[in-house]
Scaffold this motif. Structure first.
Motif, PDB file in Angstrom:
ATOM      1  N   GLU A  68       0.847  -1.198   0.000  1.00 21.28           N
ATOM      2  CA  GLU A  68       0.000   0.000   0.000  1.00 21.28           C
ATOM      3  C   GLU A  68       0.878   1.242   0.000  1.00 21.28           C
ATOM      4  N   LEU A  69       1.918   1.204   0.814  1.00 24.23           N
ATOM      5  CA  LEU A  69       2.817   2.364   0.910  1.00 24.23           C
ATOM      6  C   LEU A  69       3.503   2.603  -0.437  1.00 24.23           C
ATOM      7  N   TYR A  70       4.015   1.521  -1.010  1.00 28.47           N
ATOM      8  CA  TYR A  70       4.704   1.667  -2.303  1.00 28.47           C
ATOM      9  C   TYR A  70       3.738   2.178  -3.372  1.00 28.47           C
ATOM     10  N   ALA A  71       2.520   1.652  -3.385  1.00 24.24           N
ATOM     11  CA  ALA A  71       1.553   2.052  -4.412  1.00 24.24           C
ATOM     12  C   ALA A  71       1.231   3.522  -4.286  1.00 24.24           C
ATOM     13  N   THR A  72       1.083   3.985  -3.046  1.00 23.75           N
ATOM     14  CA  THR A  72       0.741   5.397  -2.829  1.00 23.75           C
ATOM     15  C   THR A  72       1.900   6.291  -3.266  1.00 23.75           C
ATOM     16  N   LEU A  73       3.133   5.897  -2.898  1.00 24.16           N
ATOM     17  CA  LEU A  73       4.291   6.698  -3.291  1.00 24.16           C
ATOM     18  C   LEU A  73       4.397   6.755  -4.818  1.00 24.16           C
ATOM     19  N   GLU A  74       4.217   5.604  -5.401  1.00 22.01           N
ATOM     20  CA  GLU A  74       4.311   5.479  -6.857  1.00 22.01           C
ATOM     21  C   GLU A  74       3.293   6.372  -7.565  1.00 22.01           C
ATOM     22  N   LYS A  75       2.100   6.502  -6.965  1.00 20.85           N
ATOM     23  CA  LYS A  75       1.024   7.322  -7.539  1.00 20.85           C
ATOM     24  C   LYS A  75       1.462   8.788  -7.680  1.00 20.85           C
ATOM     25  N   TYR A  76       2.297   9.252  -6.748  1.00 21.92           N
ATOM     26  CA  TYR A  76       2.672  10.678  -6.761  1.00 21.92           C
ATOM     27  C   TYR A  76       4.092  10.934  -7.265  1.00 21.92           C
ATOM     28  N   LEU A  77       4.870   9.866  -7.552  1.00 17.84           N
ATOM     29  CA  LEU A  77       6.255  10.092  -7.966  1.00 17.84           C
ATOM     30  C   LEU A  77       6.453   9.785  -9.452  1.00 17.84           C
TER      31      LEU A  77
END
Ligand code: ADP
Length: 612
Positions: A603-612
């Motif tokens: 979940e953390l990686y997916a969220t970071l990926e969404k904004y980076l």
């Protein structure tokens, strides 16, 4: 449910009103009777007056006749006989009138009085004879015997009439007195009633004033109680938010580290321990979630999502998840009879549907020792735009006793007094919130839920929810394989981490290091803002509850920077709170997305990926 009862003062008020109504009716009856009596008396008086005046005229006439006759007896003037006869005639006429009226009221009494002394008829006849003798002028003054007897006759009748008149006057005086007395009594009664009515009215006014005073007091009490309830609700929601925060924060670390170690650990025994920690943490998390969900539903604050999803696969996912875990552990078969088209897509809250299904299914597995659990789904009604989905979860478990089946959907309810399955139930612990959450969730979505159960044979929980049919389904399920490619896209990105809790810092840094992210750590808001000013970052990852400046305060300040590249930096908030109002507030402050603890690595990686 307690029903409101009439207060004592209200009962008194009702009785007083009834007394007033009865008194007014009674007063009317008495007054009518008084008026009738008075009217009768006045009527009697008027009739009597007429008869008395006839009697007086008769008496005057006869007296006149007697006087004239006496003069005749003294002088012997023949003409006086004629004058006397005329007076006698007049008297006869009046006596005739009295005789015809003799059968009505007071006249009858007068006649009777006369009759007592002399028959009225005889009186008239004798006077007639006298008159005839006088008119024929046969009476000779020398015939002293005849003159004397005629004079005596006139004197006798005069005497009689006089007597009747005296009695009549006395009677009239009496009658007047009675009428006067009646009038005085009537006025007295009316006056008494006036005072009694006044007293009753004063009493009613007093009771009314007392009731109003009590009502005002009650109202004040209700207002006070309401204020207290509102305050209590706020305290409750604050407490839940804090409790959630306090439990979720350490859970983030427990679950996060367990996940990390689980991935690197090879030893089977240690892996078993790790799974035990994982299951216990998940159970703890779901309990906290239940309590929070219940409080949100109870306060009417739970908001539903409306996203398109495939209903058949949603049901199957939950069935599969439980059949491969808790059901498999107990050796219970989970069957699915889904009579729904796989392509049927509806708009609604997928998460909440899964939550209901998860609750019912896990209860079914929990309360079944042997046999199977079956999920049945079909369409129970359909229009062009809507479809009613009916889902039943049946088990072959211990069942619910008849006397308790009605209360299973009430909060904190747990079936207890079942002798045959006492031990089984006692061994199974829960919060007693699951079913009441299910009921509230189903009803919030416009549906219904019910249960049928036979002790020691099993239970069937059935619910139906109306869904809008979705024609434009978008693939919203994430492709799990894509997760593996995430890590490479995050490599070398610069993240500013603002977090004060050392354990969480350790967990976050471990996760970030794993995907090659470069980071700086600030242990309070002010330091975080300073690092942000001095350096260049791709994203801010901030806990909300950090000292000096909170996560949302940092967001507000960042969004005020003049440098656009700084001002528009994505900010991810981390919080253990799931109170919707708070979450909304964080988004309003400028935070792009809030991640609720505990979260999974992916979940953390997916969220970071969404904004980076
Ligand atoms: P809990 O967390 O205690 O399971 P629930 O609200 O989910 O709370 O259930 C309330 C009670 O209803 C349970 O304690 C149990 O006694 C009874 N119950 C629920 N589902 C079943 C079932 N499938 N079979 C038998 N009893 C059940």
């Amino acid at each position: 449910m307690k029903r409101a009862k009439l207060s004592f003062s209200n009962i008194i008020l009702i009785i007083a009103c009834l007394v007033v109504v009865v008194s007014i009716l009674f007063l009317n009856v008495i007054n009518t009777r008084n008026i009738i009596t008075l009217k009768n008396s006045i009527d009697t008086l008027s009739i009597e007056n007429k008869n008395i005046s006839i009697l007086r005229t008769t008496s005057d006439d006869l007296l006149n006749a007697e006087l004239v006759f006496t003069r005749f007896a003294q002088t012997g003037e023949i003409d006086l006989q004629m004058v006397s006869a005329k007076s006698v005639d007049k008297a006869i006429k009046n006596l005739e009138v009295l005789k015809t009226e003799s059968d009505s009221g007071r006249a009858a009494q007068i006649t009777l009085q006369l009759k007592k002394n002399q028959s009225l008829q005889t009186m008239i006849a004798e006077l007639n004879m006298l008159s005839t003798q006088l008119k024929s002028k046969e009476v000779a003054i020398t015939n002293t015997m005849q003159v004397d007897s005629m004079g005596q006759l006139l004197a006798k009748y005069n005497q009689q009439l006089k007597q009747v008149l005296i009695e009549e006057d006395a009677f009239r005086e009496n009658l007047n007195a009675t009428i006067f007395k009646n009038a005085v009594t009537g006025t007295d009664v009316i006056q008494k009633f006036f005072w009694v009515s006044l007293l009753i009215i004063l009493f009613i006014v007093a009771v009314l004033v007392y009731n109003i005073y009590k009502m005002v007091n009650y109202e004040n009490e209700i207002l006070e109680a309401r204020e207290k309830a509102v305050k209590l609700a706020q305290v409750k929601s604050r407490f839940l938010s804090n409790m959630s925060h306090e439990i979720r924060s350490p859970l983030t670390a427990i679950m996060g580290f367990t996940e990390i170690i689980d991935k690197i650990e090879k030893d089977d025994e240690k892996k078993n321990y790790l799974h035990a920690i994982k299951t216990s943490s998940e159970h703890l998390l779901s309990t906290v979630n239940d309590v929070l969900d219940f409080s949100k539903l109870d306060a009417g604050k739970l908001k539903l999502e409306k996203q398109p999803f495939h209903i058949a696969s949603a049901i199957e996912e939950v069935a599969f998840a439980l059949s491969s875990t808790s059901a498999a552990n107990k050796g219970i078969q989970v069957n699915t009879i889904i009579e729904l088209d796989k392509s049927l897509a509806v708009k609604g809250d997928l998460f909440r549907l899964k939550q209901i299904l998860y609750n019912l299914l896990s209860n079914a597995i929990k309360f079944t020792e042997k046999g199977s659990v079956t999920i049945m789904a079909n369409i129970s009604g359909k229009t062009d735009k809507q479809v009613m989905i009916k889902i039943a979860v049946a088990d072959t478990g211990i069942g619910i006793p008849n006397d308790q089946i009605k209360t299973v959907f009430e909060e904190f309810t747990q079936v207890t007094n079942n002798s045959t399955s006492k031990d089984t139930r006692r061994a199974i612990k829960g919060t007693g919130l699951g079913l009441s959450i299910c009921k509230m969730l189903v009803e919030l979505q416009g549906g219904t839920i019910g249960v049928e159960s036979k002790l020691n044979q099993g239970s069937v929980f059935t619910f139906a929810i109306p869904y809008e049919i979705a024609n434009d389904i978008v693939a919203n399920e994430k492709d799990q394989s894509s997760m593996n490619t995430i890590s490479s896209s995050l490599k070398d990105k610069r993240v500013l981490v603002i977090e004060d809790n050392d354990v969480n810092i350790m967990l976050l840094t471990m996760l970030l290091k794993k995907v090659g992210i470069v980071y700086d750590i600030a242990k309070d808001g002010e330091l975080g803002l300073q690092l942000f000013k001095d350096n260049s970052y791709d994203i801010i990852l901030t806990d909300i509850n950090v000292p000096k400046l909170t996560g949302d305060e940092i967001a507000i300040l960042v969004r005020q920077f003049t440098d656009a590249s700084k001002r528009n930096i994505p900010i991810i908030g981390l919080t253990a709170t799931i109170v919707q109002d708070d979450l909304d507030e964080y988004i309003r402050s400028g935070i792009n997305e809030v991640m609720v603890k505990p979260f999974k690595q992916d979940e953390l990686y997916a969220t970071l990926e969404k904004y980076l």
